[in-house]
Structures are given as C-alpha cells and as structure tokens.
Design an enzyme around this catalytic site. Structure first.
Site, PDB file in Angstrom:
ATOM      1  CD  GLU A 152      -2.465   1.348  -5.237  1.00  0.00           C
ATOM      2  OE1 GLU A 152      -1.840   1.166  -4.172  1.00  0.00           O
ATOM      3  OE2 GLU A 152      -2.105   0.863  -6.336  1.00  0.00           O
ATOM      4  CG  HIS A 168      -0.411  -3.249  -2.451  1.00  0.00           C
ATOM      5  ND1 HIS A 168      -0.948  -2.093  -1.932  1.00  0.00           N
ATOM      6  CD2 HIS A 168      -0.072  -2.953  -3.742  1.00  0.00           C
ATOM      7  CE1 HIS A 168      -0.943  -1.153  -2.857  1.00  0.00           C
ATOM      8  NE2 HIS A 168      -0.408  -1.642  -3.967  1.00  0.00           N
ATOM      9  CD  GLU A 169       2.331  -4.925  -5.762  1.00  0.00           C
ATOM     10  OE1 GLU A 169       1.643  -4.887  -6.808  1.00  0.00           O
ATOM     11  OE2 GLU A 169       2.821  -3.898  -5.242  1.00  0.00           O
ATOM     12  CG  HIS A 216      -2.314  -3.994  -7.979  1.00  0.00           C
ATOM     13  ND1 HIS A 216      -3.138  -2.987  -8.407  1.00  0.00           N
ATOM     14  CD2 HIS A 216      -1.386  -3.403  -7.173  1.00  0.00           C
ATOM     15  CE1 HIS A 216      -2.747  -1.832  -7.884  1.00  0.00           C
ATOM     16  NE2 HIS A 216      -1.691  -2.063  -7.126  1.00  0.00           N
TER      17      HIS A 216
END
Length: 512
Positions: free
Chosen positions: A303, A273-274, A277
């Site tokens: 997101e 997820h990160e 980003h």
C-alpha cells in the site's frame, strides 16, 4: 507372518543443488495454481455474469484447496527442512527457503477443509454484499458476514499461542506486526491527525472543482498518466470494477481497475493508486518468477507504493504543472474552476471529513482505517456482535469524523473486504501511508531534482529507485528488515505527520 509396516518412506536427501531444483519445480506448480485463482478472481470482479457466482465459488474453492495441499505436502516439507539446515546456500536462496518455510508452517496448521470452506463462502458473501449495497440495507449481508467471522474464529483456534486473536488475522497481511503494536502506532497517528484536521477545519475550504468530468475523458487522461507511470499494453490491462483493485498474474500480466464518477476526479487518483500496486509486481526480480516469493512482502509495504503514487506524486505541484494543461484541454477550464494551477492544487488537496474511505482526503483517510481496525478487533474479541456492526459503525463515524451516516451503502457496506472475509486487511492502508512517508524522505534525499522530473512528465528515475530498493526483492526480506534497510528505522508515523503538517500549513496558511 507378514512383515511389520515400516511406515512412510523417508525422502531421499538430495544434494543441495538438486533439492533447490526440486523445490523450484514444486513452487512453480503452486504459483501456477495461485495465478489461476487470481485470474478467476479478477474475472469475477470485472467480466463474470452475476449468475455464475455459485459455480465460480466452486472453482475458486477447488483451486484454493489444491494450492493448500501443495503447500502442506510432506515432500515439500522435507525439502524445506533439508534446505533450511543447509550451509551452502546463497543469500537469495536462503531467504527464499525461509519465506516459503514460513508460509508452509502456517498453512500446515490450517485444515484443508477450512481453506476450501472460506473460499467457497467468499463468492456467496460477495453476491450478498452487492445486493445489500444496492438496496442500502445491511440485513442481507449480516448472515454471510456472521459466517465469515465464525470461519475466522476457527482459523484463530489453529494458533492457540497467539497473544491476541486478531494477531492471527493481521499476520495474513502483516507478518511482523501485532495488535498491540498497531494499536500504539494508530494512537500516535490519531493524536497527530485529529488536532491538525481541526486546525484545517477552522479555515475556509477551497471551492470544489465545478465539473463535470466526463468518464471517457477521464479514461483518456487516466491512461496517459498510467503510461507515464510505467503501464504498457504488452503486460498490463486497465478495466472497470465496482471497487478498484490490482491483480498480478505474474510479473508479465498486471491487471488494474478503476471506478469513475463524472462529478469528481477520484477515478484518476484510483488509476495512479492501482498502477502503483502493479509496479511492485511488475518490477520484482525475474529470478523470483514462479517461486511464490516474487510479490509484495506485506500489504502495508504494498500500500505504501500505491499511496506514494496517488498522494506524494499525484497531488503534488510538480506533477500537475505537467498534467494540468492536459486536463484543461480535455475537460475545459470551466470544469476545473479556471486554468489557475494553484487553485486546482488546493481543490484536489482539500481536507474535510467525508463518509467514503476511497474518496477521503490524505489527512482524514487514516481515521477511516482506524475506525475499521477498532471494529474488527472488537468483533474478534467478542465484544461486538455482527448484528450490532451497523450501529457501531455509525457511532464511530460520528466519533472520529463528526459525520452522520445516511445509508449503509456509504457506511458499513461501502468496502468489499468483509465480503471476502478479509478481517486484518484494513490496518495495512494506514500502515501504507506511514511507510510511504518514510520512503519519500529517503527518495527526496537520493533523487535530487525529482520535482523537475515530475514537472517534465518523467518518472523513470523514481521507478528505478523503487525497483532497486523495494520491488526487486519481492518477499526475500521481512517488512521490518526492508524498512530498516532503506530508512534506518522501524515503522514510525512521525514522518507522515510531519509531511502532512508542512503541506497543509502551506495550503491553508496555518499558524505554527
């Protein structure tokens, strides 16, 4: 007799090329201040000793005040006015000027004192949140949150033309959206999710992965997956944090964090997820460096990048057909419930309501966001008091997820956002799910044999597609323009609902 005061000198009108050079010099200084604040904030979450909180609050307050002063400076305003009227700008420069002008116009409405007060209070509130969370008691956080809400009401008062007070907060993160529009999209989302989740609940849940998953082995696998996504040692860091986050200090310095639990694999998905980003910032066009525009256009679009990697890639059969053997090697087949890939996929895609948003499954996750959105709107409308927030949270959790909350630590205190006063942020998470699905529909059309790439551990074509269509533009296009340009439509929850229905119908053998 003294001459009359002529007033402030009118700034000289520069040739357009010189005005652009002057603008970029000013934006470079502003960007440097923002990156310094970002570095101090990253350190605050990862390395700073607790006793430094008050001093760090002063540092961040000063940096935010200086950045605000740079952005609201009269000379910058004059440059932006001149360049906004210029007819000889190229497309990128015209869009850059428009984006910065919007930032400056909004900032000039907000007193410098309020910006500094909000930033200073954030560090105090964060410490109170950590103490309250550790004690499992909402009371220590109530006062700091009340002050945050009071500051946000001051901010709202700077924009008296807003149709709804929450619009002002939402526009900090989603400049194109209104409370009315988000309410309508979330109603569509809820109407589609609730019956799907009920249908899944009627089916037996697949067995949970037995575990344990030692943290050190998770770190090894997490780093290997991160490198496959695009992480490299020259431009990235991966550290631990209480609440996982990503921070970009320019496109050449990307900081991502994770939180591991040896009973689940949530830490691995947090890494994916990160890093999603981080790729957005890493792949912005080099020409946007030190302009304040080389970053994500909105947090919903941002997101979408992290949710795309976490769920559409990271929970897919193609992805794990490559990584599952490595997981077996690191954790042992027993921890994974055997070496059967199909059973593993069912386990990591289980749908069951849970209390913690960051650990929620792909289908119920957006209900956590709707819960927070409705509470925040009520706080800003004045129909909910901060003192009653804990009880209201518990009531909505029962209403939306059918669960009782045993402790504020897994209830009203679970997220760090309100410690930062970031009301208006939460809707971006569900918007990210929606946009990710819209993008994925186009990606699957454009990238034939993508599953074969993922099954080989290869992501370069996907990264390049995202760079070309999303990342390189930074904030040059508005969120609506960008989405329309890529997908041909505005924000639409239906592709997300369709993808979830197809995926979970197959996993749970649901009837049509």
């Amino acid at each position: 007799m003294p001459s009359p005061d002529p007033g402030p000198a009118t700034p000289a009108v520069l040739p357009t090329a010189d005005a652009l050079v002057a603008l970029r010099e000013r934006l470079g200084e502003l960007d440097d201040l923002q990156q310094a604040a970002g570095l101090a904030g990253w350190d605050e979450q990862t390395k700073m000793p607790p006793g430094a909180a008050a001093a760090r609050g002063e540092v961040l307050s000063t940096l935010s005040r200086l950045a605000h002063a740079r952005l609201t400076d009269d000379d910058l305003h004059a440059l932006l006015q001149q360049l906004s009227a210029a007819t000889d700008l190229g497309d990128q420069d015209r869009r850059l000027v428009a984006a910065v002008a919007r930032d400056a116009d909004r900032a000039r409405r907000v007193p410098e004192r309020l910006v500094a007060d909000i930033t200073r209070h954030t560090t105090t509130a964060q410490v109170a949140w950590q103490e309250a969370r550790a004690a499992g008691d909402y009371a220590p956080f109530r006062g700091p949150l009340e002050q945050h809400v009071a500051y946000r009401r001051e901010l709202v008062a700077c924009f008296p033309e807003a149709a709804h007070p929450y619009d002002v907060l939402l526009h900090n993160f989603e400049p194109d959206l209104t409370t009315e529009r988000v309410t309508a999209v979330f109603a569509q989302l809820r109407d589609g999710l609730v019956p799907l989740i009920r249908r899944i609940a009627d089916k037996p849940a697949p067995p949970a992965l037995p575990g344990p998953f030692p943290v050190e082995q998770q770190r090894v696998l997490g780093m290997e997956i991160a490198r496959a996504q695009g992480f490299d040692d020259d431009h990235w860091r991966l550290d631990d944090a209480i609440h996982p986050f990503a921070a970009a200090l320019g496109s050449s310095d990307i900081r991502v964090t994770a939180r591991y639990d040896d009973q689940t694999l949530t830490g691995l998905f947090a890494v994916m997820h990160e890093v999603g980003h981080g790729l957005y910032e890493r792949q912005a066009a080099p020409t946007l460096a030190r302009t304040t525009v080389g970053t994500g256009v909105s947090l919903g679009i941002h997101e979408s990048q992290s949710r795309l990697w976490e769920n559409l890639v990271g929970r897919s059969e193609a992805f794990w057909s490559h990584w599952h053997p490595r997981a077996v090697e690191l954790f042992g087949a027993a921890a994974l419930g055997g070496d059967d890939l199909a059973a593993f996929l069912k386990a990591i895609n289980v749908v069951r309501p849970s209390l913690v948003r960051v650990e929620a499954d792909e289908a119920t996750y957006s209900l956590h966001v709707i819960l927070r959105f409705e509470l925040e709107v009520a706080l800003m409308e004045g129909t909910l008091a901060v003192a009653d927030l804990d009880a209201a949270w518990n009531t909505k959790t029962r209403e939306l997820l059918g669960l009782d909350v045993p402790s504020p630590t897994v209830g009203v205190l679970q997220d760090i956002h309100w410690a930062y006063g970031e009301l208006g942020y939460f809707p971006t998470y569900a918007i990210g799910n929606i946009v990710a699905a819209q993008l994925w529909t186009v990606i699957e059309r454009d990238l034939t044999d993508l599953d074969a790439d993922l099954a080989a551990g290869e992501t370069s074509r996907l990264r390049e597609w995202l760079r070309e269509h999303v990342h390189r533009h930074g904030r040059l296009y508005s969120p609506t323009e960008l989405l329309q340009q890529i997908t041909g439509s505005g924000l639409d929850a239906q592709p997300f609902l369709d993808q979830l229905t197809a995926k979970y119908s197959a996993l749970y053998d649901l009837e049509a």
